[in-house]
Design an enzyme around this catalytic site. Sequence first.
Site, PDB file in Angstrom:
ATOM      1  N   ASN A 191       0.867  -1.183   0.000  1.00  0.00           N
ATOM      2  CA  ASN A 191       0.000   0.000   0.000  1.00  0.00           C
ATOM      3  C   ASN A 191       0.902   1.230   0.000  1.00  0.00           C
ATOM      4  O   ASN A 191       1.470   1.587   1.022  1.00  0.00           O
ATOM      5  CB  ASN A 191      -0.902  -0.038   1.243  1.00  0.00           C
ATOM      6  N   LYS A 246       0.048   4.198  -0.269  1.00  0.00           N
ATOM      7  CA  LYS A 246      -0.636   5.357   0.316  1.00  0.00           C
ATOM      8  C   LYS A 246      -0.436   6.577  -0.603  1.00  0.00           C
ATOM      9  O   LYS A 246      -0.349   6.406  -1.823  1.00  0.00           O
ATOM     10  CB  LYS A 246      -0.154   5.602   1.748  1.00  0.00           C
ATOM     11  N   HIS A 306      -9.363   1.086   4.891  1.00  0.00           N
ATOM     12  CA  HIS A 306      -8.096   1.304   5.587  1.00  0.00           C
ATOM     13  C   HIS A 306      -8.320   2.215   6.798  1.00  0.00           C
ATOM     14  O   HIS A 306      -9.166   3.121   6.750  1.00  0.00           O
ATOM     15  CB  HIS A 306      -7.071   1.920   4.632  1.00  0.00           C
ATOM     16  N   GLU A 347      -6.755   4.652   7.827  1.00  0.00           N
ATOM     17  CA  GLU A 347      -6.613   6.082   7.517  1.00  0.00           C
ATOM     18  C   GLU A 347      -7.901   6.623   6.902  1.00  0.00           C
ATOM     19  O   GLU A 347      -8.293   7.770   7.161  1.00  0.00           O
ATOM     20  CB  GLU A 347      -5.395   6.289   6.600  1.00  0.00           C
ATOM     21  N   GLU A 352      -5.082  -4.993  10.415  1.00  0.00           N
ATOM     22  CA  GLU A 352      -4.045  -3.988  10.638  1.00  0.00           C
ATOM     23  C   GLU A 352      -4.325  -3.253  11.948  1.00  0.00           C
ATOM     24  O   GLU A 352      -5.122  -2.294  11.969  1.00  0.00           O
ATOM     25  CB  GLU A 352      -4.041  -2.973   9.496  1.00  0.00           C
ATOM     26  N   GLY A 365       2.732   2.291  10.713  1.00  0.00           N
ATOM     27  CA  GLY A 365       3.663   3.411  10.574  1.00  0.00           C
ATOM     28  C   GLY A 365       4.390   3.782  11.857  1.00  0.00           C
ATOM     29  O   GLY A 365       4.998   4.844  11.950  1.00  0.00           O
ATOM     30  N   SER A 369       3.756  -2.107  10.196  1.00  0.00           N
ATOM     31  CA  SER A 369       5.210  -2.133  10.408  1.00  0.00           C
ATOM     32  C   SER A 369       5.862  -3.470  10.025  1.00  0.00           C
ATOM     33  O   SER A 369       6.796  -3.926  10.677  1.00  0.00           O
ATOM     34  CB  SER A 369       5.554  -1.759  11.856  1.00  0.00           C
TER      35      SER A 369
HETATM   36  O1  LIG Z   1      -1.135   0.731   6.761  1.00  0.00           O
HETATM   37  C1  LIG Z   1      -0.375  -0.144   6.388  1.00  0.00           C
HETATM   38  C2  LIG Z   1      -0.655  -0.886   5.146  1.00  0.00           C
HETATM   39  O2  LIG Z   1      -1.936  -0.640   4.680  1.00  0.00           O
HETATM   40  C3  LIG Z   1       0.852  -0.470   7.124  1.00  0.00           C
HETATM   41  O3  LIG Z   1       1.712   0.595   7.057  1.00  0.00           O
HETATM   42  P1  LIG Z   1       3.226   0.424   7.569  1.00  0.00           P
HETATM   43  O4  LIG Z   1       3.725  -0.875   6.960  1.00  0.00           O
HETATM   44  O5  LIG Z   1       3.942   1.621   7.063  1.00  0.00           O
HETATM   45  O6  LIG Z   1       3.154   0.329   9.065  1.00  0.00           O
END
Ligand SMILES: O=C(CO)COP(=O)(O)O
Length: 247
Positions: free
Chosen positions: A10, A12, A94, A96, A164, A170, A210
């Site tokens: 992803n 983003k 997601h 976010e 997740e 992150g 992560s």
């Molecule tokens: O949100 C994520 C994948 O959709 C995970 O993000 P990170 O791998 O940067 O922690």
Amino acid sequence: MGRKFVVGGNWKMNGDKKQISEIINTLKTGPLSPNTEVIVGVPAIYLEHVRTNLPQSIEVAAQNCYKVPKGAFTGEISPAMIKDIGVNWVILGHSERRQIFGETDELIAEKVAHALEAGLKVIACIGETLEEREGGKTEEVVFRQTKAIAGKIKDWSNVVIAYEPVWAIGTGKTATPQQAQEVHKALRQWFCTHVNADVGNSIRIQYGGSVTGANCKELAAQPDIDGFLVGGASLKPEFVNIVNAKQ
Ligand SMILES: O=C(CO)COP(=O)(O)O
């Protein structure tokens, strides 16, 4: 049970033309295990460019879409448009989108249902916040998020679940393999009980939060972890190692 390992990247809201051509080269060079399904989640504006430049063996996903085919919804894109440019997947729900853009369980479920009807495959994301985990509510939250989707769809064959935990996204704070396995197992059991055993046994559940080249192997060894949804590390060459975590 034959659940094919599935690793999503992803991106983003990251990448420009230059960085994307570097990532495309990394993916083309691989080598990527043929036993893993690979899907890259690309910002909408670059979807067609990436689809055109990657081999067909690598799938491409949009990171969001709306819940109807077309109409007066300024700024949105529909599953039909995503299909129209040869892209077969979409990431929905997601954290976010849920947290920053206020998407509710209900809206996400409607989006999942419409995307499937339009012929897309869906990575549906769920996960608890730190507060919810510390309050002992992890299962309650992920079951609630899953149940909302289950209320709108019957056929799960084109759905991948991405678990997740929000506190792991992150942050560099990965769930331990045991923590992740525990939730994945509970989710599979939920599907067995509330949908049916076939779906429970066949649905693929990715872990996200992560994930790196360094921690992916131990996570991949857990019996109910069927792949990853990778954020930050999907922009780097180590993504290849994560794709190959389960050999
Ligand atoms: O949100 C994520 C994948 O959709 C995970 O993000 P990170 O791998 O940067 O922690």
